[in-house]
Scaffold this active site. Sequence first.
Site, PDB file in Angstrom:
ATOM      1  N   ASP A  13       2.845   8.792  -6.743  1.00 14.40           N
ATOM      2  CA  ASP A  13       4.097   8.551  -6.037  1.00 14.40           C
ATOM      3  C   ASP A  13       5.332   8.891  -6.867  1.00 14.40           C
ATOM      4  O   ASP A  13       6.405   9.120  -6.308  1.00 14.40           O
ATOM      5  CB  ASP A  13       4.182   7.081  -5.622  1.00 14.40           C
ATOM      6  CG  ASP A  13       3.116   6.707  -4.619  1.00 14.40           C
ATOM      7  OD1 ASP A  13       3.046   7.374  -3.575  1.00 14.40           O
ATOM      8  OD2 ASP A  13       2.351   5.759  -4.882  1.00 14.40           O
ATOM      9  N   HIS A  18       0.839  -1.203   0.000  1.00  9.63           N
ATOM     10  CA  HIS A  18       0.000   0.000   0.000  1.00  9.63           C
ATOM     11  C   HIS A  18       0.874   1.253   0.000  1.00  9.63           C
ATOM     12  O   HIS A  18       1.164   1.814  -1.044  1.00  9.63           O
ATOM     13  CB  HIS A  18      -0.936  -0.035   1.199  1.00  9.63           C
ATOM     14  CG  HIS A  18      -1.991   1.039   1.192  1.00  9.63           C
ATOM     15  ND1 HIS A  18      -2.290   1.804   0.078  1.00  9.63           N
ATOM     16  CD2 HIS A  18      -2.825   1.483   2.166  1.00  9.63           C
ATOM     17  CE1 HIS A  18      -3.258   2.658   0.373  1.00  9.63           C
ATOM     18  NE2 HIS A  18      -3.592   2.489   1.626  1.00  9.63           N
ATOM     19  N   HIS A  72      -1.172   2.384 -12.174  1.00 11.25           N
ATOM     20  CA  HIS A  72      -2.114   2.613 -11.079  1.00 11.25           C
ATOM     21  C   HIS A  72      -3.232   1.587 -11.162  1.00 11.25           C
ATOM     22  O   HIS A  72      -3.634   1.176 -12.247  1.00 11.25           O
ATOM     23  CB  HIS A  72      -2.691   4.030 -11.152  1.00 11.25           C
ATOM     24  CG  HIS A  72      -3.366   4.468  -9.894  1.00 11.25           C
ATOM     25  ND1 HIS A  72      -4.663   4.113  -9.587  1.00 11.25           N
ATOM     26  CD2 HIS A  72      -2.925   5.227  -8.854  1.00 11.25           C
ATOM     27  CE1 HIS A  72      -4.986   4.642  -8.408  1.00 11.25           C
ATOM     28  NE2 HIS A  72      -3.960   5.310  -7.950  1.00 11.25           N
TER      29      HIS A  72
END
Length: 395
Positions: A320, A224, A263
Amino acid sequence: MTDNIEVKNIGLRGVTVADTRISKVEAETGNLLFRGYNINDLATRSTFEEVAFLLIYGYLPSRDEYVSLDEEFRKNRDLPDMLVSNIAERPKNAAPMDVLQSATAALADYDDLPDDDTKGTNLYRAVSLISKLPTIVAYWERIKKGLQIIHPDPELDHAANFLYMLHGEKPDPDTAKDFDLCLILHADHTFNASTFTARQVASTQASIYASISAAVGALGGRLHGGANTKVMNMLLDIKDPAAIDSWVRSQLESGGKIFGMGHAVYKTDDPRMLILKPMSERLAKRTGDTRWYDMTVQIMESTKKHFLDLKGRDIFPNVDFFSASVYYYMGIEPNVYTPIFALSRIAGWTAHVIEEKFAEAQPKPQLYRPRADYTGDYCGPDGCEYPHIDDRETR
């Protein structure tokens, strides 16, 4: 024994488990909405304090409401002395997310109204948690390094105060504003793993402290949180930018991942990435060191090219990918990236806990109770014969 097991609904992907008014991800168009407001508008016109109000209360605040909430944030930042002492006694090699999780749970010990589970009291607790998580993270980072903790400065806003407590000096206004923007971008993202964890625990009517502590634990899991830490470590490990293209190709051919690329939801560019990319470039120029931004762009372009060649489809960077270099330019060490995720996402987590506990659409609280298909041993409707311990074989 059961063979040829059919696995269904891995990770509950694509399974709708509840309704929410808090946020929406539009996967095909790459839109992210907080309470109906587009993330691009919030990123250019709002502040983290205002976005936190929007998420937990459900609407944008008036000027008076904004000022009142800001005052509450500022006065609730510090921690009970005993909790600070407990944090200081942790082994210095303790994982930051483990420290954050246990300290979050421990805040329940200092609640003056532990048996009051009304909506109003939980809204107050949400404000308190949003205020305190940055302090826990900053205190631990300084304690483990043997540095004196820096107490919160009530003259600074939420973002600037965290950077001040972390570094020991007040940030310049531009960096503080950029960090505030980072907090907005990470504040919520519908039913991700940690948010679902918070709601699952809240559905049992556990306290908001238990729910948020559980969410912190989920975020600390390798699948995660932590991708931007891995992105930054990847950048630090690549010594020669000229080798990036061949390195990316080799990684993809061997079945490896390029962290920060791809993603689970978006089918196009992550809208948060589109805001962080120019921020990284801006910070690179401000600091006079463009290598981390340049290398990130290089890896992105190389991954896109080779992924299309090898897999026959497009791949896009996620939130990210550029947040790694953004934080690094701000002087933040990679091991703090996931805790920073938490001190932003706490706004969304608390909003979801309150929605789970007090949603008007539900006639009463609904306990999450999914079903599983049993695929283990089956000897008949009455179960297997229980053998004496001396009759059992060693496996």
